[in-house]
Every structure is written in structure tokens, then in C-alpha cells.
Write a protein that holds these residues in place. Structure first.
Motif, PDB file in Angstrom:
ATOM      1  N   MET A   1     -86.283  86.179   5.734  1.00 24.78           N
ATOM      2  CA  MET A   1     -87.376  86.981   5.203  1.00 24.78           C
ATOM      3  C   MET A   1     -88.626  86.113   4.998  1.00 24.78           C
ATOM      4  O   MET A   1     -89.740  86.577   5.166  1.00 24.78           O
ATOM      5  CB  MET A   1     -86.960  87.657   3.881  1.00 24.78           C
TER       6      MET A   1
ATOM      7  N   ASN B   1     -80.602  85.784   4.126  1.00 27.97           N
ATOM      8  CA  ASN B   1     -81.631  86.813   3.972  1.00 27.97           C
ATOM      9  C   ASN B   1     -82.942  86.209   3.483  1.00 27.97           C
ATOM     10  O   ASN B   1     -84.013  86.543   4.000  1.00 27.97           O
ATOM     11  CB  ASN B   1     -81.167  87.909   3.005  1.00 27.97           C
ATOM     12  N   SER B   2     -82.869  85.331   2.500  1.00 25.71           N
ATOM     13  CA  SER B   2     -84.112  84.733   1.984  1.00 25.71           C
ATOM     14  C   SER B   2     -84.742  83.825   3.041  1.00 25.71           C
ATOM     15  O   SER B   2     -85.968  83.800   3.169  1.00 25.71           O
ATOM     16  CB  SER B   2     -83.835  83.951   0.695  1.00 25.71           C
TER      17      SER B   2
ATOM     18  N   GLU C   1     -74.919  85.123   2.414  1.00 26.72           N
ATOM     19  CA  GLU C   1     -75.721  86.243   2.900  1.00 26.72           C
ATOM     20  C   GLU C   1     -77.091  86.251   2.221  1.00 26.72           C
ATOM     21  O   GLU C   1     -78.116  86.465   2.879  1.00 26.72           O
ATOM     22  CB  GLU C   1     -74.975  87.541   2.596  1.00 26.72           C
TER      23      GLU C   1
END
Length: 78
Positions: free
Chosen positions: A74, A70-71, A66
Motif C-alpha cells: 500500500m 499489505n502495508s 499479511e
């Protein structure tokens, strides 16, 4: 699809039965020192410890994945 679920369920049930029979055999036919080496000092809760370990490992891997996703996304938005 139902046949697959049936076979998966039967396989899981067979696995649980086989493990419980093997554990009972080890408990009945091995000396105490060997039993403690194989099953650990808390021999009554081996299944629960195994399940807790699997859940903890799954949670760690899920959180790592996760964070990676996310990184990655983003960075694309920034």
C-alpha cells in the motif's frame, strides 16, 4: 514427486505413532504429579490442545505477515 509425498506421509505416520507410544508410556509409568507436570491437568486431550496451539500460532503469524505485506504494497501504491 510421488516418492517424496510417500516418504513425507510415512514420516508423519511414524511421528504420530512414536508420540502416541511415548504418551502411553508416560501415562502408564509415571506418578500422577509428574504426569500432570508433563501433560497438564487435562491428560486425555493433549493432542487436541497441541493442535489448537499450532493452529493459533500459525494464524497469528499469517495475520502478522499479511499485515506487513499489505502495508508494504500500500505504501508503494500511495
Amino acid at each position: 514427486m510421488r516418492k517424496r509425498l510417500l516418504w513425507i506421509a510415512l514420516g508423519m505416520i511414524a511421528g504420530v505413532v512414536a508420540v502416541s507410544k511415548a504418551t502411553a508410556y508416560v501415562k502408564a509409568n509415571t506418578p500422577d504429579k509428574a504426569r500432570q507436570f508433563l501433560l497438564g491437568p487435562d491428560q486425555e486431550h493433549v493432542g487436541m490442545r497441541t493442535l489448537q496451539g499450532l493452529v493459533a500460532e500459525f494464524t497469528d503469524v499469517r495475520r502478522a505477515r499479511e499485515a506487513e505485506l499489505n502495508s508494504r504494497y500500500m505504501d508503494k501504491l500511495s
